[in-house]
Enzyme design. Structure first.
Site, PDB file in Angstrom:
ATOM      1  N   ASP A   2       0.808  -1.213   0.000  1.00 34.05           N
ATOM      2  CA  ASP A   2       0.000   0.000   0.000  1.00 34.05           C
ATOM      3  C   ASP A   2       0.841   1.263   0.000  1.00 34.05           C
ATOM      4  O   ASP A   2       1.890   1.323   0.629  1.00 34.05           O
ATOM      5  CB  ASP A   2      -0.878   0.039   1.259  1.00 34.05           C
ATOM      6  CG  ASP A   2      -2.119  -0.758   1.049  1.00 34.05           C
ATOM      7  OD1 ASP A   2      -3.008  -0.257   0.350  1.00 34.05           O
ATOM      8  OD2 ASP A   2      -2.159  -1.888   1.537  1.00 34.05           O
ATOM      9  N   HIS A  19       2.744   3.080  -8.922  1.00 37.72           N
ATOM     10  CA  HIS A  19       2.769   1.630  -9.141  1.00 37.72           C
ATOM     11  C   HIS A  19       4.083   1.217  -9.820  1.00 37.72           C
ATOM     12  O   HIS A  19       4.651   0.184  -9.508  1.00 37.72           O
ATOM     13  CB  HIS A  19       1.572   1.186  -9.977  1.00 37.72           C
ATOM     14  CG  HIS A  19       0.257   1.395  -9.277  1.00 37.72           C
ATOM     15  ND1 HIS A  19       0.055   1.034  -7.967  1.00 37.72           N
ATOM     16  CD2 HIS A  19      -0.922   1.930  -9.707  1.00 37.72           C
ATOM     17  CE1 HIS A  19      -1.199   1.326  -7.620  1.00 37.72           C
ATOM     18  NE2 HIS A  19      -1.798   1.888  -8.652  1.00 37.72           N
ATOM     19  N   LEU A 113      13.416 -19.508  -3.053  1.00 36.99           N
ATOM     20  CA  LEU A 113      12.294 -18.677  -2.583  1.00 36.99           C
ATOM     21  C   LEU A 113      11.063 -18.984  -3.424  1.00 36.99           C
ATOM     22  O   LEU A 113      11.148 -19.047  -4.650  1.00 36.99           O
ATOM     23  CB  LEU A 113      12.633 -17.181  -2.728  1.00 36.99           C
ATOM     24  CG  LEU A 113      11.493 -16.206  -2.424  1.00 36.99           C
ATOM     25  CD1 LEU A 113      11.187 -16.166  -0.921  1.00 36.99           C
ATOM     26  CD2 LEU A 113      11.833 -14.796  -2.910  1.00 36.99           C
TER      27      LEU A 113
HETATM   28  C1  FPP Z   1      -1.724  -0.574  -3.397  1.00 41.19           C
HETATM   29  O1  FPP Z   1      -1.452   0.808  -3.380  1.00 41.19           O
HETATM   30  C2  FPP Z   1      -1.089  -1.193  -4.544  1.00 41.19           C
HETATM   31  C3  FPP Z   1      -1.751  -1.877  -5.496  1.00 41.19           C
HETATM   32  C4  FPP Z   1      -3.208  -2.098  -5.473  1.00 41.19           C
HETATM   33  C5  FPP Z   1      -1.048  -2.414  -6.669  1.00 41.19           C
HETATM   34  C6  FPP Z   1       0.292  -3.030  -6.455  1.00 41.19           C
HETATM   35  C7  FPP Z   1       0.793  -3.514  -7.722  1.00 41.19           C
HETATM   36  C8  FPP Z   1       2.002  -3.280  -8.264  1.00 41.19           C
HETATM   37  C9  FPP Z   1       3.099  -2.583  -7.589  1.00 41.19           C
HETATM   38  C10 FPP Z   1       2.187  -3.730  -9.688  1.00 41.19           C
HETATM   39  C11 FPP Z   1       3.047  -4.876  -9.978  1.00 41.19           C
HETATM   40  C12 FPP Z   1       3.133  -5.951  -8.968  1.00 41.19           C
HETATM   41  C13 FPP Z   1       4.083  -6.926  -9.027  1.00 41.19           C
HETATM   42  C14 FPP Z   1       4.091  -7.992  -8.001  1.00 41.19           C
HETATM   43  C15 FPP Z   1       5.127  -6.972 -10.053  1.00 41.19           C
HETATM   44  P1  FPP Z   1      -2.601   1.856  -3.607  1.00 41.19           P
HETATM   45  O2  FPP Z   1      -2.775   2.079  -5.075  1.00 41.19           O
HETATM   46  O3  FPP Z   1      -3.834   1.387  -2.917  1.00 41.19           O
HETATM   47  O4  FPP Z   1      -2.008   3.132  -2.971  1.00 41.19           O
HETATM   48  P2  FPP Z   1      -2.736   4.123  -1.964  1.00 41.19           P
HETATM   49  O5  FPP Z   1      -3.065   3.307  -0.749  1.00 41.19           O
HETATM   50  O6  FPP Z   1      -1.724   5.191  -1.699  1.00 41.19           O
HETATM   51  O7  FPP Z   1      -3.955   4.637  -2.698  1.00 41.19           O
END
Ligand code: FPP
Length: 220
Positions: A2, A19, A113
């Site tokens: 997050d 992201h 892993l």
């Molecule tokens: C949460 O932050 C993050 C996500 C929902 C997406 C995470 C995905 C990636 C980093 C993409 C690729 C993943 C891999 C494993 C290669 P948020 O968007 O909810 O952020 P916020 O809480 O600040 O709104």
């Protein structure tokens, strides 16, 4: 993972930039986990409720995932990292599904892993699906159908929720909440969490042997 969106907004960037930075963190964390002797690392990349996000953000996340898998498969083979995904596949586009299948089969013999990436994942749906799959429903058969129990759950970005992640498997998970936004999370943060986890007293509902001894002495 997050905090990607907030990290980006704080810099005047679109959420997708967060992201993208989050993918860099994935690389650091996978390396650090492997070096620290972590056996299984599960990353919550996309929840079944994340389909509610704007279409462009969903598409960007799917693209980042497919690119990551395509790019990292070779390195994972070399480093003994076995890649798997958990979650539904039927709603993913054909390109991402193909990237997942290629990464899973190419890395299948990795033993250092086990990297599990949760995509279109819902803990409640996973429990339902497992219950439908098993012939004789019991705690053990459901556990086998679901996957390994979670020892340590780290949630970044200051959130303190489970958000439908590995609900059954987290029954006795130790929880660590970090205020760091995921793009700022580093190897040191992971190692700090592992150190804190190792120092925790895990009793699984029992009492520590010292307490039993104290009680027995009192009964004498
Ligand atoms: C949460 O932050 C993050 C996500 C929902 C997406 C995470 C995905 C990636 C980093 C993409 C690729 C993943 C891999 C494993 C290669 P948020 O968007 O909810 O952020 P916020 O809480 O600040 O709104």
């Amino acid at each position: 993972m997050d905090g990607n969106g907030r990290w980006a907004l704080a810099r005047g960037l679109p959420r997708v930039a967060g992201h993208r930075a989050g993918v860099e963190t994935v690389g650091r964390v996978v390396e650090a986990a492997s070096a620290a002797g972590v056996g299984i690392l599960t990353l919550f990349a996309f929840s079944s409720d994340n389909w509610r996000r704007p279409r462009e953000e969903v598409q960007a996340l799917m693209r980042l995932l497919a690119d990551y898998l395509q790019r990292e498969t070779g390195r994972s083979v070399a480093n003994g990292v076995r890649i798997e995904t958990i979650g539904r596949r039927d709603r993913l586009d054909a390109e991402l599904r193909a990237a997942i299948e290629r990464a899973e089969s190419a890395t299948a013999s990795g033993t250092r892993l086990r990297l599990r990436i949760a995509v279109d994942y819902s803990g409640r749906d996973a429990i339902l699906a497992a219950a439908r799959r098993v012939a004789n429903l019991s705690r053990e058969s459901l556990e086998d159908a679901l996957g390994p129990p979670v020892d340590l759950l780290i949630r970044t970005g200051g959130e303190r929720r489970l958000s439908d992640f590995l609900l059954w498997e987290c029954a006795y998970a130790e929880l660590i909440f970090s205020r760091r936004m995921w793009p700022d999370f580093g190897a040191e943060d992971l190692l700090g969490a592992v150190r804190e986890f190792r120092g925790r007293d895990r009793r699984f509902g029992a009492v520590p042997p010292t307490a039993v001894r104290r009680q027995e002495a009192w009964l004498d």
